[in-house]
Scaffold this motif. Structure first.
Motif, PDB file in Angstrom:
ATOM      1  N   UNK A 184     -31.321 -19.714 -46.252  1.00 33.01           N
ATOM      2  CA  UNK A 184     -32.094 -20.854 -45.752  1.00 33.01           C
ATOM      3  C   UNK A 184     -33.534 -20.451 -45.482  1.00 33.01           C
ATOM      4  N   UNK A 216     -38.667 -19.770 -36.209  1.00 33.03           N
ATOM      5  CA  UNK A 216     -37.405 -20.388 -36.617  1.00 33.03           C
ATOM      6  C   UNK A 216     -36.709 -19.536 -37.663  1.00 33.03           C
ATOM      7  N   UNK A 232     -22.688 -14.654 -41.785  1.00 31.59           N
ATOM      8  CA  UNK A 232     -22.751 -15.740 -42.772  1.00 31.59           C
ATOM      9  C   UNK A 232     -24.069 -15.589 -43.513  1.00 31.59           C
ATOM     10  N   UNK A 233     -23.977 -15.425 -44.819  1.00 27.69           N
ATOM     11  CA  UNK A 233     -25.196 -15.141 -45.576  1.00 27.69           C
ATOM     12  C   UNK A 233     -26.098 -16.377 -45.672  1.00 27.69           C
ATOM     13  N   UNK A 234     -25.534 -17.568 -45.484  1.00 24.41           N
ATOM     14  CA  UNK A 234     -26.298 -18.825 -45.599  1.00 24.41           C
ATOM     15  C   UNK A 234     -27.630 -18.758 -44.877  1.00 24.41           C
ATOM     16  N   UNK A 235     -27.566 -18.265 -43.640  1.00 26.21           N
ATOM     17  CA  UNK A 235     -28.769 -18.258 -42.810  1.00 26.21           C
ATOM     18  C   UNK A 235     -29.912 -17.525 -43.466  1.00 26.21           C
ATOM     19  N   UNK A 278     -29.022 -15.278 -36.549  1.00 22.19           N
ATOM     20  CA  UNK A 278     -27.704 -15.916 -36.534  1.00 22.19           C
ATOM     21  C   UNK A 278     -26.903 -15.517 -37.766  1.00 22.19           C
ATOM     22  N   UNK A 279     -27.582 -15.389 -38.905  1.00 25.69           N
ATOM     23  CA  UNK A 279     -26.881 -15.004 -40.128  1.00 25.69           C
ATOM     24  C   UNK A 279     -26.222 -13.637 -39.951  1.00 25.69           C
ATOM     25  N   UNK A 280     -26.966 -12.688 -39.331  1.00 24.92           N
ATOM     26  CA  UNK A 280     -26.402 -11.358 -39.118  1.00 24.92           C
ATOM     27  C   UNK A 280     -25.304 -11.392 -38.064  1.00 24.92           C
ATOM     28  N   UNK A 281     -25.549 -12.174 -37.016  1.00 32.42           N
ATOM     29  CA  UNK A 281     -24.591 -12.189 -35.911  1.00 32.42           C
ATOM     30  C   UNK A 281     -23.230 -12.686 -36.375  1.00 32.42           C
ATOM     31  N   UNK A 287     -33.337 -13.374 -30.493  1.00 36.72           N
ATOM     32  CA  UNK A 287     -33.460 -14.801 -30.192  1.00 36.72           C
ATOM     33  C   UNK A 287     -34.547 -15.030 -29.146  1.00 36.72           C
ATOM     34  N   UNK A 327     -34.924 -16.742 -36.026  1.00 34.88           N
ATOM     35  CA  UNK A 327     -33.672 -17.208 -35.423  1.00 34.88           C
ATOM     36  C   UNK A 327     -32.585 -17.349 -36.489  1.00 34.88           C
ATOM     37  N   UNK A 328     -32.969 -17.895 -37.647  1.00 30.73           N
ATOM     38  CA  UNK A 328     -31.993 -18.069 -38.735  1.00 30.73           C
ATOM     39  C   UNK A 328     -31.409 -16.728 -39.160  1.00 30.73           C
ATOM     40  N   UNK A 347     -42.896 -21.846 -37.392  1.00 30.04           N
ATOM     41  CA  UNK A 347     -41.926 -21.859 -38.490  1.00 30.04           C
ATOM     42  C   UNK A 347     -41.301 -20.482 -38.669  1.00 30.04           C
ATOM     43  N   UNK A 365     -37.101 -22.285 -46.338  1.00 30.78           N
ATOM     44  CA  UNK A 365     -38.080 -22.679 -45.325  1.00 30.78           C
ATOM     45  C   UNK A 365     -39.439 -22.063 -45.633  1.00 30.78           C
TER      46      UNK A 365
END
Lengths: 102, 543
Positions: free
Chosen positions: A63, A44, A57-60, A51-54, A10, A47-48, A41, A67
């Motif tokens: 996304x 960002x 959640x695979x969403x990140x 957070x996805x790994x942390x 991060x 960062x996504x 970009x 992007x």
């Protein structure tokens, strides 16, 4: 992976973002300006993914793909605009594009 | 740990694309424009493409009068969208400006030799992005539709690519727009990191609970988290995320510290596109910002600092917009600063909106939030109709943008001068202009602000509007003055001779301009009509 790698990621992401902001402010060539925006970009995106790994959640991660696609579309439009600008003015030095001011 | 382990079989449950059918008309219309242009000659496509575009816009506007979208309590397309007042009434407001743009464009396309297919298809794509942005419930969806709208508008601003000024405006708009998008994306990333979701409705639940509620045991960073434990929000992530998102949206809304590109873009861009940038894109972006604020406002920690930040931006926008507009000599630059000031007034409404959840509860809160949303939407509608009238008149009379070009307009184009005067009076919106929508919009907005204790802010807003009377009315005075001499440096506006056929787009422009002048008064005298229309559309008395 421990906690620290996420925080380090991060911090790296914020660092890249700041580099991008400074680039937009200091660079004086249109292409370099746009490269700085792309760097922001990608910061960002980093960062996504972090957070996805942390959070597990695979969403990140998904996304990020969207992007990147949008960034590619932006690059397409942006380079076309630069070409149009170059054809009219024969250079891309942003300081000298000052026909519009009040 | 490996996130792949957590994936369960994905079964889509609630995708009914028919929910978005009315907006898909715009997309299909845009594609139809491109295909039609590919198979026909230049003259033919110049003649028929505006009809396709206007037809698609009118069809979508007409379908907004039916209760097609699900009610605000439901989300649709897997939770990606949620429609409230901004879904149908807001879409009407947004599409109104686009329709006006489509009717002005044909003369511009002819005069400057612009590519017709690109102009009309991009107009429809931008409209598609704008109406979806106003109902987006998922942050990434919002980002994508925002980019659909913005990318189309960047190109449309600079579509006259042999014109150095318009290309420069396009370049500035693009670079700062992309810069703002990057802020928006990083903001979304941090909000995702804090709340574990990008859906605004789920985010609202997280903020209500004060943290992420774990429903099943998960292993995070080597620590097992038991079910039904609230994982506290990380305030740093939330504030960083919101701050970045807010900065990005301020760029799109041209709120004051982030407004510097607006005057240049408005001056250099072609007038019909500028009209849409000033109105539709602002309505859509504002709707999105309001939805984000709505989701986050349930978190008590969040309220005070954000009220402070939004209030600060509102005050700076109102004061700086109005003061800088005083010294402008170019009509479009003046309108740019005026639109910055109007963003400031709208943000006053947004501020009240954030404060509400901590003041009221239950049924009362619902009613109050609906009332504030309606006040803001009424204001946005008023601003859109008025701006359409002023920019439409400005491009219709076809002159230079210098303020002196408007001298004595009443003697050359009386109807245009009266239309412009009505628009200016409505934009002033205080004191001696009661029967206009500009007055009523401000009245409702500031009434809400005073009702919930933001008296000082309302007073600043009223004083700022008093300052704005000076520059709006000086334009009116110029238009009603006799021409002083003919040896002016500027070409006077409204000297073009033209023959207008009855069913041409020129006459349609006139009809819409006339309709907007009438609308300004109708909505000004019966603002409740607009509000009850919204209620019956959204809360479904026929559904």
């Amino acid at each position: 992976m421990g906690e620290s790698i996420f925080e380090a990621n991060l911090i790296l992401s914020l660092f890249l973002f700041t580099v991008g902001i400074l680039g937009v402010m200091w660079k004086r060539n249109a292409i370099s300006l746009f490269m700085s925006v792309e760097l922001m970009l990608n910061a960002a995106n980093l960062a996504f993914v972090t957070f996805a790994f942390q959070h597990g959640i695979i969403d990140g991660g998904i996304l990020v793909l969207f992007i990147m696609t949008v960034a590619a579309a932006e690059a397409g439009v942006g380079l076309a605009i630069f070409i149009a600008l170059f054809r009219v003015r024969r250079h891309l030095r942003v300081d000298e594009h000052d026909m519009l001011h009040g | 740990m490996n996130p792949i382990e957590n994936i369960q079989a994905y079964v889509p449950t609630s995708i009914h694309f028919s929910d978005l059918l009315q907006f898909a008309i715009l997309l299909l219309g845009g594609i139809a424009c491109l295909v039609f242009d590919a198979v026909s000659t230049k003259e033919v496509s110049r003649k028929y493409l505006p009809m396709i575009a206007a037809g698609a816009l009118v069809m979508t506007m007409a379908s907004c009068f039916f209760n097609i979208l699900p009610p605000p309590t439901e989300t649709f397309i897997e939770g990606a969208f949620r429609s409230d007042e901004f879904g149908q009434l807001g879409a009407l407001v947004i599409l109104f400006a686009f329709l006006m743009m489509t009717t002005i464009m044909p003369s511009l396309v002819k005069k400057r030799n612009l590519p017709a297919a690109e102009v009309y298809s991009l107009t429809l794509f931008a409209a598609f992005g704008a109406v979806l942005l106003a109902i987006a419930n998922e942050l990434l969806t919002a980002f994508i539709v925002l980019e659909i709208m913005s990318l189309s508008l960047y190109v449309l601003i600079g579509i006259d690519r042999k014109n150095a000024k318009s290309t420069e405006a396009c370049f500035k708009y693009f670079i700062l727009g992309a810069f703002a998008s990057a802020f928006l994306v990083l903001g979304i990333a941090f909000l995702f990191g804090a709340t574990h979701t990008t859906f605004l409705t789920e985010m609202a639940e997280v903020f209500k609970a004060g943290g992420v509620v774990v429903t099943e045991a998960v292993v995070e960073n080597g620590v097992t988290i038991e079910p039904a434990v609230v994982q506290a929000l990380n305030p740093m992530y939330v504030f960083l995320g919101f701050g970045l998102l807010f900065v990005g949206m301020c760029f799109k809304l041209t709120a004051a510290p982030f407004h510097m590109y607006a005057p240049d873009v408005y001056e250099g861009g072609n007038t019909p596109t500028v009209m849409v940038v000033a109105t539709s894109s602002k309505v859509a972006a504002f709707a999105f910002l309001l939805h984000v604020l709505e989701a986050m406002s349930h978190w008590p920690v969040f309220t005070q600092p954000v009220i402070f930040v939004v209030g600060f931006v509102a005050i700076v926008s109102m004061v700086w917009g109005n003061v800088a507009a005083l010294v402008q000599v170019n009509f479009k630059r003046m309108m740019a600063y005026s639109s910055i000031a109007h963003t400031g007034y709208m943000l006053v409404g947004a501020m009240v909106y954030i404060a509400l959840p901590n003041m009221l509860e239950g049924e009362k809160l619902e009613m109050a939030m609906i009332a504030v949303r309606q006040a803001i939407l009424l204001y946005l509608a008023g601003y859109t109709v008025t701006s359409v009238l002023s920019f439409g008149t400005a491009s219709y009379i076809d002159g230079e943008d210098h303020m002196d070009a408007y001298r004595g307009l009443i003697f050359r184009k009386p109807a245009a001068a009266i239309g412009m005067a009505i628009a200016m009076f409505s934009l002033v919106g205080i004191g001696f202009t009661p029967p206009t929508i500009g007055f009523m919009g401000k009245f409702y907005l500031f009434k809400e602000a005073i009702q919930y204790g933001f008296v000082a802010l309302a007073v600043i807003a009223v004083l700022a509007s008093a300052v704005s009377a000076w520059y709006y009315l000086s334009l009116v005075v110029k238009m009603f003055m006799r021409e002083v001499d003919d040896t002016q440096a500027v070409r006077l506006a409204g000297t073009r001779k033209e023959s207008v056929k009855l069913f041409s787009f020129d006459s349609m422009t006139r009809i819409i301009l006339f309709a907007s002048s009438i609308l300004i008064f109708i909505l000004g005298v019966f603002p409740t009509m607009f509000i009850s229309l919204g209620e019956s559309l959204v809360y479904g008395f026929t559904r």
